[in-house]
Design an enzyme around this catalytic site. Structure first.
Site, PDB file in Angstrom:
ATOM      1  N   PRO A   2     -27.080  28.068 -16.179  1.00  0.00           N
ATOM      2  CA  PRO A   2     -26.536  29.647 -15.104  1.00  0.00           C
ATOM      3  C   PRO A   2     -26.428  30.935 -16.887  1.00  0.00           C
ATOM      4  O   PRO A   2     -26.322  30.608 -17.914  1.00  0.00           O
ATOM      5  CB  PRO A   2     -24.530  29.482 -15.580  1.00  0.00           C
ATOM      6  CG  PRO A   2     -24.896  27.448 -15.557  1.00  0.00           C
ATOM      7  CD  PRO A   2     -26.128  27.410 -16.023  1.00  0.00           C
ATOM      8  N   LYS A  52     -24.160  33.170 -22.713  1.00  0.00           N
ATOM      9  CA  LYS A  52     -24.082  31.966 -21.996  1.00  0.00           C
ATOM     10  C   LYS A  52     -22.558  30.737 -22.121  1.00  0.00           C
ATOM     11  O   LYS A  52     -22.025  30.058 -21.454  1.00  0.00           O
ATOM     12  CB  LYS A  52     -25.073  31.648 -22.378  1.00  0.00           C
ATOM     13  CG  LYS A  52     -26.181  32.125 -21.492  1.00  0.00           C
ATOM     14  CD  LYS A  52     -27.605  31.174 -22.052  1.00  0.00           C
ATOM     15  CE  LYS A  52     -28.579  31.361 -21.202  1.00  0.00           C
ATOM     16  NZ  LYS A  52     -29.521  30.724 -21.440  1.00  0.00           N
ATOM     17  N   ARG A 323     -40.211  25.608 -21.620  1.00  0.00           N
ATOM     18  CA  ARG A 323     -39.681  26.657 -20.284  1.00  0.00           C
ATOM     19  C   ARG A 323     -40.506  26.955 -19.036  1.00  0.00           C
ATOM     20  O   ARG A 323     -41.613  27.497 -20.254  1.00  0.00           O
ATOM     21  CB  ARG A 323     -38.305  27.228 -20.196  1.00  0.00           C
ATOM     22  CG  ARG A 323     -37.350  26.394 -21.464  1.00  0.00           C
ATOM     23  CD  ARG A 323     -36.642  25.867 -20.227  1.00  0.00           C
ATOM     24  NE  ARG A 323     -35.916  26.319 -19.390  1.00  0.00           N
ATOM     25  CZ  ARG A 323     -34.531  27.351 -19.078  1.00  0.00           C
ATOM     26  NH1 ARG A 323     -34.066  27.546 -20.260  1.00  0.00           N
ATOM     27  NH2 ARG A 323     -34.396  27.657 -18.040  1.00  0.00           N
TER      28      ARG A 323
END
Length: 333
Positions: A2, A52, A323
């Site tokens: 998220p 986050k 990533r």
């Protein structure tokens, strides 16, 4: 994982449905049992997000800190209602800066996401429902009894007379005192939903402009700026036509400022709509397609091998810092 907009929306859900209520706190899984007793039976007094991370305050001065990480999610059930600060009179999600309404401009009805991520509609008028909130939001089923039985490995259950929230799979979940909360937040970069003023911008610019690290890695560093994940990182850099491998200290100052201001803009849209909408100035038909399908919502994210929407060059995907990074080797050269 998220990104920042999702966590702010989850915090708003707690603000509307839990703040001001006495909360029974338990750990059906058992791993949080000791900490659960520290806040069980207390009134929730605040809910806030920074990047986050989310923080829930209780009337004994303690806070529950949650970082969902890659696998975490909250399941809400019961009389779930929309955040009134962004609700229009008819109970649907309200204004965004990008568009005057989230309704279909022709049909005057909610635009549904084809993958079932109906985030424009899912936190609608109060109803007995089960809603999952993580990277996306999905209404999973109506419930016939309250509270429903926990499903799966529930780390924490927060229960009031009318609503329940179950947490599964978080990276971090702990009870902290105020000083510990302050220490966690002090390590985080600026979050536009907390502060989008000139001091926050200057802090971001000053950090980026003295770092030899690539701008792509800096945007994902939560100590530099809070809330940006893989989707927003790729889209922000493309919108700025910025090469992702340029060291932060070599990125022109006006570009760094533009990145911050664009993050303010995109994060606000994400919080208000629940969608990571990163394409501006769309006509009505294109807007409907974008809100209904992630494939039509982004410039470069997950478009490797497909032609750039601007120049036609195939979008590149590479691994950076563990990533996936998506970018156009021509427009971002």
């Amino acid at each position: 994982m998220p990104e920042g907009h999702s966590v702010h929306r989850i915090a708003r859900q707690f603000s509307v449905n839990f703040v001001g209520h006495r909360v029974a706190v338990s750990s059906p899984q058992g791993r949080f049992a000791a900490d659960a007793t520290r806040i069980d039976g207390h009134v929730m007094t605040d809910a806030k997000a920074v990047g986050k991370q989310m923080f829930l305050e209780f009337d004994n001065g303690l806070w529950l800190r949650v970082h969902l990480g890659l696998y975490g999610a909250w399941d809400f059930a019961g009389d779930i209602s929309i955040d009134p600060t962004i609700a229009s009179a008819n109970g649907r999600m309200g204004q965004t800066n990008q568009r005057g309404t989230d309704l279909d401009p022709i049909l005057d009805s909610p635009i549904l996401d084809a993958a079932g991520e109906n985030s424009l509609h899912s936190i609608g008028a109060p109803r007995r429902t089960r809603l999952r909130m993580a990277e996306s939001e999905k209404v999973e089923a109506e419930i016939t009894s309250f509270p429903p039985e926990p499903i799966g490995q529930v780390r924490v259950r927060l229960l009031t007379d009318t609503a329940v929230a179950d947490l599964r799979g978080p990276t971090a979940c702990e009870v902290l005192d105020p000083a510990q909360v302050d220490a966690v937040i002090a390590k985080l970069g600026p979050d536009p939903q907390v502060d989008d003023g000139p001091e926050a911008e200057e802090r971001f610019v000053s950090i980026v402009r003295r770092k030899p690290t690539s701008i792509a890695l800096l945007l994902m560093d939560q100590s530099v700026v809070s809330g940006i994940g893989n989707v927003y990182r790729a889209e922000l850099l493309f919108r700025a036509r910025q090469n992702p491998h340029t060291p932060g200290k070599k990125v022109p100052e006006d570009t760094v400022r533009a990145l911050w201001r664009d993050w303010v803009h995109l994060l606000r849209i994400g919080v208000e709509t629940g969608q990571m909408m990163t394409m501006d100035d769309l006509d009505d038909e294109s807007y409907r397609k974008a809100m209904a399908s992630r494939d039509d919502r982004h410039w470069v994210y997950k478009r490797e091998g497909l032609p750039c929407r601007v120049c036609g060059t195939n979008i590149v995907m590479e691994e950076l810092g563990g990533r996936k990074l998506y970018w156009c080797p021509v427009d971002q050269a």
